[in-house]
Motif scaffolding. Structure first.
Motif, PDB file in Angstrom:
ATOM      1  N   SER A  23      -0.199   6.409  -8.604  1.00  0.00           N
ATOM      2  CA  SER A  23       0.835   7.377  -8.970  1.00  0.00           C
ATOM      3  C   SER A  23       0.522   8.717  -8.323  1.00  0.00           C
ATOM      4  O   SER A  23      -0.495   9.340  -8.659  1.00  0.00           O
ATOM      5  CB  SER A  23       0.891   7.546 -10.489  1.00  0.00           C
ATOM      6  N   PRO A  24       1.362   9.196  -7.373  1.00  0.00           N
ATOM      7  CA  PRO A  24       1.117  10.519  -6.784  1.00  0.00           C
ATOM      8  C   PRO A  24       1.134  11.630  -7.824  1.00  0.00           C
ATOM      9  O   PRO A  24       0.398  12.615  -7.704  1.00  0.00           O
ATOM     10  CB  PRO A  24       2.274  10.675  -5.787  1.00  0.00           C
ATOM     11  N   ALA A  25       1.953  11.481  -8.851  1.00  0.00           N
ATOM     12  CA  ALA A  25       2.041  12.520  -9.882  1.00  0.00           C
ATOM     13  C   ALA A  25       0.750  12.615 -10.679  1.00  0.00           C
ATOM     14  O   ALA A  25       0.272  13.710 -10.991  1.00  0.00           O
ATOM     15  CB  ALA A  25       3.226  12.242 -10.809  1.00  0.00           C
ATOM     16  N   ALA A  26       0.168  11.454 -11.034  1.00  0.00           N
ATOM     17  CA  ALA A  26      -1.062  11.438 -11.829  1.00  0.00           C
ATOM     18  C   ALA A  26      -2.312  11.508 -10.976  1.00  0.00           C
ATOM     19  O   ALA A  26      -3.384  11.862 -11.478  1.00  0.00           O
ATOM     20  CB  ALA A  26      -1.088  10.164 -12.689  1.00  0.00           C
ATOM     21  N   GLY A  27      -2.189  11.162  -9.693  1.00  0.00           N
ATOM     22  CA  GLY A  27      -3.384  11.104  -8.839  1.00  0.00           C
ATOM     23  C   GLY A  27      -4.335  10.014  -9.282  1.00  0.00           C
ATOM     24  O   GLY A  27      -5.550  10.124  -9.098  1.00  0.00           O
ATOM     25  N   PRO A 115      -4.264  10.780   0.052  1.00  0.00           N
ATOM     26  CA  PRO A 115      -3.316  10.078  -0.832  1.00  0.00           C
ATOM     27  C   PRO A 115      -1.971  10.800  -0.912  1.00  0.00           C
ATOM     28  O   PRO A 115      -1.874  12.002  -0.631  1.00  0.00           O
ATOM     29  CB  PRO A 115      -4.021  10.100  -2.196  1.00  0.00           C
ATOM     30  N   PHE A 116      -0.953  10.061  -1.304  1.00  0.00           N
ATOM     31  CA  PHE A 116       0.358  10.652  -1.557  1.00  0.00           C
ATOM     32  C   PHE A 116       0.242  11.717  -2.647  1.00  0.00           C
ATOM     33  O   PHE A 116      -0.406  11.506  -3.677  1.00  0.00           O
ATOM     34  CB  PHE A 116       1.356   9.578  -2.016  1.00  0.00           C
ATOM     35  N   ARG A 117       0.891  12.859  -2.416  1.00  0.00           N
ATOM     36  CA  ARG A 117       1.010  13.886  -3.431  1.00  0.00           C
ATOM     37  C   ARG A 117       2.447  13.997  -3.941  1.00  0.00           C
ATOM     38  O   ARG A 117       2.668  14.354  -5.086  1.00  0.00           O
ATOM     39  CB  ARG A 117       0.567  15.239  -2.854  1.00  0.00           C
ATOM     40  N   LEU A 118       3.413  13.718  -3.075  1.00  0.00           N
ATOM     41  CA  LEU A 118       4.817  13.758  -3.477  1.00  0.00           C
ATOM     42  C   LEU A 118       5.252  12.397  -3.996  1.00  0.00           C
ATOM     43  O   LEU A 118       4.929  11.367  -3.397  1.00  0.00           O
ATOM     44  CB  LEU A 118       5.713  14.155  -2.304  1.00  0.00           C
TER      45      LEU A 118
END
Length: 348
Positions: A23-27, A115-118
């Motif tokens: 999850s990019p939102a949770a990292g 990693p994805f951040r968005l």
């Protein structure tokens, strides 16, 4: 009973055995079944910023390895991607063409990634905002892009360091008319390239590259761990270092020429030549995140690219012929009014 790979076992939720995705939102990893989050454990001894020396004059010992991953080959552009976790798709992230399952993947190992951040929703918002700001865009374009197929995947890049000892020669002009003169100049200079970002795949278009170039920061690199890829696709590294250097040669020549222009510090440069001795080459193999939105307008396939790190956006877009005609008419009217005012004021 289907036997799970080691990677698949690592991505199972310890509470309910459901599939976890990054999850990019949770990292972190989040279970798709129970919603529990799980931190990604990183070995502190693993340095993803580590660089490796490369000497073109000596044999290079790096060899590709055959993995348990199965590649999916695009039947349109030829791109080969690997899906980690539940990311399986029948469409290519690069061109939206159909993909078919191929054999096991033989690749060079990437040691780092960002990693994805968005999130997907944030990428779609960025893309819609981008098309709304386009001059002469069709009125329904934002609505069309809001229904685009969104593909999130990791693309392969090299970073290169090198020292360039450059000897150059050039010509520049001064004056005009009868006083025009052409001058020659030559000199030497030293150029140090640090973390020069270079695509490691022919499928990385200038639009994808430009969306990523300005957002790259090596301090954001994390060790290559399959958990970061879970829920996404990735094209892995298949180019050798020598092939990567050769593919980046045109960009490097442009950078060297621009440095020479700055060093000469003259306007109206008309010719530049140089030779360079390259030493101290170091490289990394990394993966970088990108969202690509595929849409069709008037039966023409187009795409918008959003960097998965900080959201820089580039894309393809159609023009509204009616808006273009309106802008043209407005400019023509302004030119007529300006000419009338100019003439009435007696400025001719």
């Amino acid at each position: 009973m289907t036997q799970l790979s080691a990677t698949q076992r690592d991505l199972l939720c310890p509470f309910c055995a459901g599939q976890c995705v990054f999850s990019p939102a949770a990292g972190a990893l989040v279970c798709e079944s129970c919603g529990e989050g799980h931190a990604i454990i990183v070995d502190p001894a693993h340095d993803p910023t580590r660089e490796f020396h490369y000497d073109p004059e000596t044999p290079h010992t790096e060899q590709p390895v055959l993995t348990e991953d199965r590649v999916h080959q695009c039947e349109t552009c030829g791109g080969a991607v690997v899906f980690t976790g539940p990311a399986l798709s029948d469409r290519c992230g690069y061109c939206d063409g159909p993909v078919v399952l191929g054999g096991r993947d033989e690749r060079f190992q990437a040691l780092g990634l960002i990693p994805f951040r968005l999130t997907e929703a944030e990428a779609q918002t960025r893309a819609i905002d981008w098309v709304r700001r386009r001059l002469a865009a069709p009125t329904d374009l934002a609505d069309t892009v809001s229904r685009a197929r969104v593909a999130g995947f990791y693309v392969p890049f090299f970073t290169f360091d090198s020292h360039e000892a450059v000897d150059y020669w050039a010509r520049y002009r001064t004056g005009s008319g009868d006083k025009a003169r052409t001058h020659s100049v030559k000199g030497s200079m030293s150029i140090v390239f640090d973390d020069l970002l270079a695509p490691a795949s022919p499928h990385i278009t200038p639009m994808i590259r430009d969306g990523i170039l300005h957002d790259f920061n090596p301090e954001d690199l994390r060790p290559y761990i399959p958990a970061y890829l879970s829920g996404f696709a990735a094209e892995q590294h298949h180019l050798s270092v020598s092939e990567g250097l050769a593919a980046n040669e045109a960009d490097k020549r442009l950078l060297i020429r621009n440095r020479i222009k700055t060093h000469i510090n003259k306007s109206r440069i008309i010719d530049i030549g140089y030779k360079t001795h390259t030493s101290g080459i170091h490289y990394r193999r990394i993966l970088l995140p990108v969202w690509i939105l595929h849409y069709s307008y008037n039966n023409t396939a187009m795409k918008v690219v959003v960097c998965g790190m900080r959201g820089r956006t580039f894309g393809e877009r159609p023009f509204s012929p009616f808006k273009l005609a309106g802008y043209s008419a407005a400019i023509s009217a302004l030119a007529i009014v300006f000419g009338w005012v100019w003439g009435a004021a007696g400025w001719f």
